[in-house]
Design a protein around this motif. Sequence first.
Motif, short mmCIF file in Angstrom:
data_model
loop_
_atom_site.label_atom_id
_atom_site.label_comp_id
_atom_site.label_asym_id
_atom_site.label_seq_id
_atom_site.Cartn_x
_atom_site.Cartn_y
_atom_site.Cartn_z
N THR A 44 0.85 -1.18 0.00
CA THR A 44 0.00 0.00 0.00
C THR A 44 0.89 1.24 0.00
O THR A 44 2.11 1.14 0.03
CB THR A 44 -0.92 0.02 1.24
OG1 THR A 44 -0.11 0.08 2.41
CG2 THR A 44 -1.82 -1.21 1.29
N SER A 48 3.56 1.48 -3.59
CA SER A 48 2.87 0.22 -3.87
C SER A 48 3.39 -0.41 -5.16
O SER A 48 3.69 0.29 -6.13
CB SER A 48 1.37 0.47 -4.02
OG SER A 48 0.72 -0.68 -4.49
N TYR A 51 -0.66 -2.80 -6.60
CA TYR A 51 -1.89 -3.39 -6.07
C TYR A 51 -3.02 -2.38 -5.96
O TYR A 51 -4.12 -2.72 -5.55
CB TYR A 51 -1.63 -4.01 -4.70
CG TYR A 51 -0.57 -5.07 -4.70
CD1 TYR A 51 -0.79 -6.30 -5.31
CD2 TYR A 51 0.65 -4.84 -4.10
CE1 TYR A 51 0.19 -7.27 -5.32
CE2 TYR A 51 1.64 -5.82 -4.10
CZ TYR A 51 1.40 -7.02 -4.71
OH TYR A 51 2.37 -7.98 -4.72
N MET A 52 -2.76 -1.13 -6.27
CA MET A 52 -3.76 -0.09 -6.11
C MET A 52 -4.96 -0.30 -7.04
O MET A 52 -6.01 0.29 -6.83
CB MET A 52 -3.15 1.30 -6.31
CG MET A 52 -2.00 1.59 -5.34
SD MET A 52 -2.29 1.09 -3.63
CE MET A 52 -3.05 2.56 -3.01
N SER A 53 -4.83 -1.16 -8.05
CA SER A 53 -5.98 -1.45 -8.90
C SER A 53 -7.00 -2.34 -8.18
O SER A 53 -8.11 -2.51 -8.65
CB SER A 53 -5.53 -2.11 -10.21
OG SER A 53 -4.91 -3.35 -9.93
N ASN A 55 -9.23 -3.12 -4.65
CA ASN A 55 -9.83 -2.32 -3.59
C ASN A 55 -10.27 -3.24 -2.46
O ASN A 55 -11.24 -3.97 -2.64
CB ASN A 55 -11.00 -1.52 -4.13
CG ASN A 55 -11.49 -0.51 -3.12
OD1 ASN A 55 -10.88 -0.29 -2.08
ND2 ASN A 55 -12.62 0.11 -3.43
N PRO A 56 -9.59 -3.24 -1.35
CA PRO A 56 -8.36 -2.52 -1.04
C PRO A 56 -7.13 -3.22 -1.64
O PRO A 56 -7.22 -4.37 -2.07
CB PRO A 56 -8.31 -2.54 0.49
CG PRO A 56 -9.02 -3.78 0.88
CD PRO A 56 -10.10 -3.98 -0.17
N ALA A 57 -6.01 -2.53 -1.63
CA ALA A 57 -4.78 -3.04 -2.24
C ALA A 57 -4.35 -4.39 -1.66
O ALA A 57 -3.82 -5.24 -2.38
CB ALA A 57 -3.65 -2.02 -2.08
N LYS A 58 -4.59 -4.60 -0.38
CA LYS A 58 -4.17 -5.86 0.24
C LYS A 58 -4.91 -7.07 -0.33
O LYS A 58 -4.43 -8.19 -0.24
CB LYS A 58 -4.31 -5.78 1.76
CG LYS A 58 -3.21 -4.96 2.39
CD LYS A 58 -3.24 -5.06 3.89
CE LYS A 58 -2.11 -4.24 4.49
NZ LYS A 58 -2.10 -4.29 5.94
N VAL A 59 -6.06 -6.86 -0.94
CA VAL A 59 -6.79 -7.95 -1.58
C VAL A 59 -5.96 -8.49 -2.75
O VAL A 59 -5.84 -9.70 -2.95
CB VAL A 59 -8.19 -7.48 -2.06
CG1 VAL A 59 -8.84 -8.50 -3.00
CG2 VAL A 59 -9.08 -7.20 -0.86
N TRP A 61 -2.67 -8.20 -3.10
CA TRP A 61 -1.46 -8.80 -2.54
C TRP A 61 -1.75 -10.23 -2.06
O TRP A 61 -1.01 -11.16 -2.37
CB TRP A 61 -0.96 -7.92 -1.40
CG TRP A 61 0.33 -8.35 -0.76
CD1 TRP A 61 1.36 -9.03 -1.35
CD2 TRP A 61 0.73 -8.10 0.58
NE1 TRP A 61 2.38 -9.22 -0.44
CE2 TRP A 61 2.00 -8.65 0.75
CE3 TRP A 61 0.11 -7.47 1.65
CZ2 TRP A 61 2.69 -8.59 1.95
CZ3 TRP A 61 0.80 -7.39 2.84
CH2 TRP A 61 2.08 -7.95 2.99
N ASP A 82 3.63 -5.38 5.22
CA ASP A 82 3.54 -4.27 4.28
C ASP A 82 4.61 -3.24 4.62
O ASP A 82 4.55 -2.63 5.69
CB ASP A 82 2.14 -3.65 4.35
CG ASP A 82 1.92 -2.54 3.35
OD1 ASP A 82 2.85 -2.21 2.58
OD2 ASP A 82 0.80 -2.00 3.35
#
Length: 172
Positions: A44, A48, A51-53, A55-59, A61, A82
């Motif tokens: 994040t 990053s 992964y910003m595409s 939502n949220p970025a951790k999904v 990852w 992270d």
Amino acid sequence: LYGLHNFGGADKLKWRGRSELLAEFVKHCGGGGGTMLYGVCFATGANSRGYMSFNPAKVGWLAELAAFAEKLKYTGPISGYDLANQALPPSVTVRFNRVGATSVIQVKAYKKSDDTTGAITSLTEHVQMKLRPGENANSETAKYMTAAVFGNVTLSTPDAGWKTVYPELLRG
């Protein structure tokens, strides 16, 4: 303990090929199963890996880590750290040390002049894997593993400056 620097891998199309290559290497070394899968990256924040595409970025990852787990036939917990949680520059050195059935994860700012580099001397212990553009992981040429792809690797880095970090559980 197996490690992979998945350089520039925040792309679903790259996950399949790279995860297959890692699974092939682990199998070649007689490994399998395992007790934990860890991921460390800038998931994040401003640095990053892409992964910003999601939502949220951790999904995104976790999806990447799950793709590797699937090919490794690993069904256990997945944890990650992270690097956006650290006041570190975009380039860091990460070190995993096995301690029993777990690992200690340490990070520090990357400084190329700190590293001792050299040629890979044992392909059973350290290899570099690369898919050529447009190749899928099942092609014969895609399955090569060689030290010649990028040349020298980091053999050691000084012990000073490491900070121990504690990953969060991403999948139980």
